[in-house]
Design an enzyme around this catalytic site. Structure first.
Site, PDB file in Angstrom:
ATOM      1  N   LYS A  59     -15.786  30.358   1.607  1.00  0.00           N
ATOM      2  CA  LYS A  59     -15.494  29.415   2.686  1.00  0.00           C
ATOM      3  C   LYS A  59     -15.943  28.015   2.253  1.00  0.00           C
ATOM      4  CE  LYS A  59     -14.190  32.926   5.212  1.00  0.00           C
ATOM      5  NZ  LYS A  59     -15.032  33.763   6.017  1.00  0.00           N
ATOM      6  N   THR A  75     -11.473  33.927  17.584  1.00  0.00           N
ATOM      7  CA  THR A  75     -11.449  32.622  16.921  1.00  0.00           C
ATOM      8  C   THR A  75     -10.556  31.626  17.648  1.00  0.00           C
ATOM      9  OG1 THR A  75     -10.697  31.517  14.907  1.00  0.00           O
ATOM     10  CG2 THR A  75      -9.629  33.578  15.415  1.00  0.00           C
ATOM     11  N   ASP A  76     -10.828  30.340  17.445  1.00  0.00           N
ATOM     12  CA  ASP A  76      -9.939  29.309  18.028  1.00  0.00           C
ATOM     13  C   ASP A  76      -8.580  29.288  17.329  1.00  0.00           C
ATOM     14  OD1 ASP A  76     -10.740  28.220  15.581  1.00  0.00           O
ATOM     15  OD2 ASP A  76     -11.456  26.324  16.398  1.00  0.00           O
ATOM     16  N   GLU A  77      -8.470  29.937  16.143  1.00  0.00           N
ATOM     17  CA  GLU A  77      -7.217  29.863  15.391  1.00  0.00           C
ATOM     18  C   GLU A  77      -6.061  30.552  16.107  1.00  0.00           C
ATOM     19  OE1 GLU A  77      -7.360  30.424  11.196  1.00  0.00           O
ATOM     20  OE2 GLU A  77      -9.329  29.496  11.014  1.00  0.00           O
ATOM     21  N   LYS A  90      -5.834  38.375  14.614  1.00  0.00           N
ATOM     22  CA  LYS A  90      -6.893  38.172  15.622  1.00  0.00           C
ATOM     23  C   LYS A  90      -6.261  38.039  17.015  1.00  0.00           C
ATOM     24  CE  LYS A  90     -10.805  37.671  15.194  1.00  0.00           C
ATOM     25  NZ  LYS A  90     -11.945  38.637  15.158  1.00  0.00           N
ATOM     26  N   TYR A 141      -4.014  35.935   9.280  1.00  0.00           N
ATOM     27  CA  TYR A 141      -5.352  36.146   9.864  1.00  0.00           C
ATOM     28  C   TYR A 141      -5.323  35.895  11.365  1.00  0.00           C
ATOM     29  CZ  TYR A 141     -10.013  34.736  11.467  1.00  0.00           C
ATOM     30  OH  TYR A 141     -11.166  34.574  12.208  1.00  0.00           O
TER      31      TYR A 141
HETATM   32  P1  NAD Z   1     -17.385  37.832   7.498  1.00  0.00           P
HETATM   33  O1  NAD Z   1     -16.134  37.989   6.712  1.00  0.00           O
HETATM   34  O2  NAD Z   1     -18.513  37.039   6.932  1.00  0.00           O
HETATM   35  O3  NAD Z   1     -17.985  39.275   7.873  1.00  0.00           O
HETATM   36  C1  NAD Z   1     -17.160  40.327   8.298  1.00  0.00           C
HETATM   37  C2  NAD Z   1     -18.001  41.595   8.326  1.00  0.00           C
HETATM   38  O4  NAD Z   1     -17.171  42.668   8.808  1.00  0.00           O
HETATM   39  C3  NAD Z   1     -18.538  42.033   6.956  1.00  0.00           C
HETATM   40  O5  NAD Z   1     -19.867  42.448   7.045  1.00  0.00           O
HETATM   41  C4  NAD Z   1     -17.621  43.201   6.572  1.00  0.00           C
HETATM   42  O6  NAD Z   1     -18.258  44.143   5.723  1.00  0.00           O
HETATM   43  C5  NAD Z   1     -17.326  43.792   7.939  1.00  0.00           C
HETATM   44  N1  NAD Z   1     -16.075  44.561   7.969  1.00  0.00           N
HETATM   45  C6  NAD Z   1     -14.869  44.179   7.518  1.00  0.00           C
HETATM   46  N2  NAD Z   1     -13.980  45.177   7.676  1.00  0.00           N
HETATM   47  C7  NAD Z   1     -14.630  46.198   8.263  1.00  0.00           C
HETATM   48  C8  NAD Z   1     -14.259  47.504   8.694  1.00  0.00           C
HETATM   49  N3  NAD Z   1     -13.005  47.957   8.522  1.00  0.00           N
HETATM   50  N4  NAD Z   1     -15.187  48.289   9.278  1.00  0.00           N
HETATM   51  C9  NAD Z   1     -16.481  47.852   9.448  1.00  0.00           C
HETATM   52  N5  NAD Z   1     -16.886  46.640   9.023  1.00  0.00           N
HETATM   53  C10 NAD Z   1     -15.987  45.817   8.442  1.00  0.00           C
HETATM   54  O7  NAD Z   1     -16.924  37.251   8.909  1.00  0.00           O
HETATM   55  P2  NAD Z   1     -17.626  36.171   9.852  1.00  0.00           P
HETATM   56  O8  NAD Z   1     -17.285  34.817   9.379  1.00  0.00           O
HETATM   57  O9  NAD Z   1     -19.018  36.559  10.052  1.00  0.00           O
HETATM   58  O10 NAD Z   1     -16.799  36.418  11.200  1.00  0.00           O
HETATM   59  C11 NAD Z   1     -17.202  37.433  12.103  1.00  0.00           C
HETATM   60  C12 NAD Z   1     -16.235  37.455  13.273  1.00  0.00           C
HETATM   61  O11 NAD Z   1     -16.225  36.174  13.922  1.00  0.00           O
HETATM   62  C13 NAD Z   1     -14.795  37.722  12.866  1.00  0.00           C
HETATM   63  O12 NAD Z   1     -14.214  38.553  13.846  1.00  0.00           O
HETATM   64  C14 NAD Z   1     -14.147  36.355  12.862  1.00  0.00           C
HETATM   65  O13 NAD Z   1     -12.773  36.451  13.183  1.00  0.00           O
HETATM   66  C15 NAD Z   1     -14.909  35.661  13.971  1.00  0.00           C
HETATM   67  N6  NAD Z   1     -15.036  34.196  13.848  1.00  0.00           N
HETATM   68  C16 NAD Z   1     -15.500  33.632  12.688  1.00  0.00           C
HETATM   69  C17 NAD Z   1     -15.664  32.245  12.635  1.00  0.00           C
HETATM   70  C18 NAD Z   1     -16.211  31.566  11.394  1.00  0.00           C
HETATM   71  O14 NAD Z   1     -16.206  30.339  11.330  1.00  0.00           O
HETATM   72  N7  NAD Z   1     -16.681  32.289  10.397  1.00  0.00           N
HETATM   73  C19 NAD Z   1     -15.335  31.443  13.735  1.00  0.00           C
HETATM   74  C20 NAD Z   1     -14.851  32.074  14.897  1.00  0.00           C
HETATM   75  C21 NAD Z   1     -14.710  33.443  14.943  1.00  0.00           C
HETATM   76  O1  DAU Z   2     -11.767  28.093  13.250  1.00  0.00           O
HETATM   77  C1  DAU Z   2     -12.460  29.291  13.092  1.00  0.00           C
HETATM   78  C2  DAU Z   2     -12.151  29.886  11.723  1.00  0.00           C
HETATM   79  O2  DAU Z   2     -12.856  29.092  10.775  1.00  0.00           O
HETATM   80  C3  DAU Z   2     -12.551  31.338  11.608  1.00  0.00           C
HETATM   81  O3  DAU Z   2     -11.795  32.099  12.514  1.00  0.00           O
HETATM   82  C4  DAU Z   2     -12.337  31.847  10.178  1.00  0.00           C
HETATM   83  O4  DAU Z   2     -12.807  33.177  10.056  1.00  0.00           O
HETATM   84  C5  DAU Z   2     -13.113  30.950   9.226  1.00  0.00           C
HETATM   85  O5  DAU Z   2     -12.874  31.341   7.895  1.00  0.00           O
HETATM   86  C6  DAU Z   2     -12.705  29.480   9.421  1.00  0.00           C
HETATM   87  O6  DAU Z   2     -11.346  29.274   8.987  1.00  0.00           O
HETATM   88  P1  DAU Z   2     -10.921  28.003   8.109  1.00  0.00           P
HETATM   89  O7  DAU Z   2      -9.674  28.334   7.391  1.00  0.00           O
HETATM   90  O8  DAU Z   2     -10.925  26.759   8.940  1.00  0.00           O
HETATM   91  O9  DAU Z   2     -12.193  27.919   7.099  1.00  0.00           O
HETATM   92  P2  DAU Z   2     -12.295  27.613   5.534  1.00  0.00           P
HETATM   93  O10 DAU Z   2     -13.748  27.456   5.224  1.00  0.00           O
HETATM   94  O11 DAU Z   2     -11.501  28.553   4.718  1.00  0.00           O
HETATM   95  O12 DAU Z   2     -11.601  26.178   5.408  1.00  0.00           O
HETATM   96  C7  DAU Z   2     -12.072  25.060   6.139  1.00  0.00           C
HETATM   97  C8  DAU Z   2     -11.133  23.897   5.830  1.00  0.00           C
HETATM   98  O13 DAU Z   2     -11.314  23.513   4.457  1.00  0.00           O
HETATM   99  C9  DAU Z   2      -9.661  24.230   5.978  1.00  0.00           C
HETATM  100  O14 DAU Z   2      -8.969  23.106   6.473  1.00  0.00           O
HETATM  101  C10 DAU Z   2      -9.208  24.532   4.554  1.00  0.00           C
HETATM  102  C11 DAU Z   2     -10.085  23.621   3.706  1.00  0.00           C
HETATM  103  N1  DAU Z   2     -10.442  24.140   2.372  1.00  0.00           N
HETATM  104  C12 DAU Z   2     -11.000  25.388   2.283  1.00  0.00           C
HETATM  105  C13 DAU Z   2     -11.356  25.918   1.056  1.00  0.00           C
HETATM  106  C14 DAU Z   2     -11.957  27.302   0.957  1.00  0.00           C
HETATM  107  C15 DAU Z   2     -10.265  23.353   1.238  1.00  0.00           C
HETATM  108  O15 DAU Z   2      -9.778  22.210   1.327  1.00  0.00           O
HETATM  109  N2  DAU Z   2     -10.606  23.891   0.031  1.00  0.00           N
HETATM  110  C16 DAU Z   2     -11.141  25.137  -0.122  1.00  0.00           C
HETATM  111  O16 DAU Z   2     -11.422  25.560  -1.272  1.00  0.00           O
END
Ligand code: NAD
Ligand code: DAU
Length: 364
Positions: free
Chosen positions: A209, A130-132, A174, A170
């Protein structure tokens, strides 16, 4: 190849699995997932009967099971997405994040090392990050406006050279997992790849999310909890564009390298939320602005990162990737998908989907 995709039942994972199953009939795709609250096999219903696909219920932290699974399927490629992914949960329960994201990644790396025994010909270990991990960027330009070479809200971007500076449990977990992946490349010569992506949006995202939660709340006219003043900026990318980038990097990326993936698409949360309200209301035939009063400012997230913005020029220059969708089109498709798939949403919000898995795996 026999490719294991961890976390394939989650949000991004299901799009990656679908892309690989459809595009590569010659590859065998093994989806390895523990099915935590974030995993949902309904996300993969359209591919579950395909010949080149199978599902394995496994915890990546369970080293012996991962080794057995890799041997059973003769795995030579791993695309690792399994993780705990929600920042708010990490603030409440950091141990689970260290366990899954750090120890789970280490367990996979060590299992691959053991099974491949130093013969890395044709092997790939690709870690999705992730970019985080880079921390937070400044808002040099809080009023907005395009600086030459900069984004609308600030001049700096995260590049592949930006030092790591994670703030949340988190992102710290990562970051740690990224370090382990690089350590396995540098120490054992494992052919690893890492990509760091910005915020994804699109179908099948778990409704904790921002985007799916708010679409569902607007539909049901529930309050929209905006953290702080809603001034934080995120760089949004349509999930299928992320999946395409993963495909490209997995097949053509330079081993040992890191690639940033992003949309050059920065939005302040509050502006994005207004777009969501307008879009949901229009698609439901409600009057414009009718639901603006749902916006409710609440206590800010602890340690809330101000701005993320990814510089993905390396991926464009070296591998020719760029986002395919304009944000307006992506949001329209996304909102429509959630409105048309209310049964999917209700199954999650009611908890029914978890009961199904509990029964399914009760005696195993
Ligand atoms: P998600 O939370 O939707 O899905 C995570 C998946 O991993 C689920 O299916 C869960 O059952 C599985 N999992 C969790 N713990 C596990 C374990 N111990 N063993 C096997 N499976 C397990 O996550 P996502 O949003 O799809 O993100 C996927 C990946 O991409 C993550 O590594 C996250 O850090 C990265 N990522 C997400 C975003 C985003 O915006 N969602 C952006 C950049 C990177
Ligand atoms: O940048 C990549 C990341 O993006 C991934 O690595 C993470 O897995 C993914 O969850 C996401 O993280 P964020 O924290 O940015 O996503 P989230 O959807 O939780 O929140 C997006 C923005 O909205 C953040 O600034 C927090 C705000 N927010 C979120 C929620 C859930 C609110 O204001 N209210 C809310 O209820």
């Amino acid at each position: 190849m026999n490719i294991m995709i961890t976390g394939g039942a989650g949000f991004i994972g299901n799009h990656v699995v679908r892309l690989f199953v459809n595009k590569y009939p010659q590859h065998r795709i093994v989806c390895a997932d523990k099915l935590t609250y974030a995993g949902n096999l309904a996300n993969l219903a359209d591919v579950e009967h395909r010949e080149n696909y199978c599902f394995e219920h496994v915890d990546i932290c369970d080293f012996d099971s991962i080794v057995a699974l890799m041997r059973k399927h003769n795995i030579d490629g791993i695309i690792h997405l399994a993780a705990e992914s929600h920042v708010d949960r990490s603030i409440k329960d950091p141990f689970t994040f260290a366990q899954t994201n750090v120890m789970g990644t280490l367990s996979l790396l060590q299992a691959a090392n053991m099974c491949w025994q130093g013969n890395y010909e044709g092997k790939r270990f690709y870690h999705i990050s992730t970019d985080e991990v880079y921390g937070a960027l400044q808002m040099d330009n809080p009023q907005g406006g395009n600086e030459p070479g900069g984004g609308p809200w600030g001049t700096a971007f995260f590049t592949e050279q930006t030092p790591y500076h994670p703030h949340s449990p988190y992102s710290a977990a990562k970051a740690s997992s990224d370090h382990f992946v690089r350590a396995f490349h540098d120490t054992y010569g494992m052919p690893t790849l890492i990509s760091n992506c910005s915020n994804n949006y699109g179908p099948y995202q778990f409704p904790e999310k921002l985007i799916p939660l708010f679409i569902n709340n607007i539909r049901h006219r529930r309050p929209l909890p905006v953290y702080g003043k809603g001034e934080n900026v995120r760089d949004w990318l349509f999930v299928e564009d992320h999946a395409r980038a993963i495909d490209l990097i997995f097949h053509e990326g330079r081993v040992g390298d890191t690639y940033n993936i992003g949309g050059f698409n920065e939005w302040k949360n509050i502006d994005l939320i207004k777009v969501l309200i307008r879009t949901v209301d229009r698609l439901l035939g409600r009057a414009d602005g009718e639901d603006d009063n749902l916006i409710t400012f609440v206590t800010d997230r602890a340690g809330h990162d101000m701005r993320y913005a990814i510089d993905s020029r390396k991926l464009k220059t070296e591998l020719g990737w760029q986002p395919s969708l304009q944000f307006e089109e992506g949001i329209e498709r996304t909102v429509k998908w959630y409105l048309e798939n209310q049964a999917w949403m209700d199954n999650i919000t009611s908890g029914e989907y978890m009961k199904y898995y509990q029964e399914m795996y009760a005696n195993r």
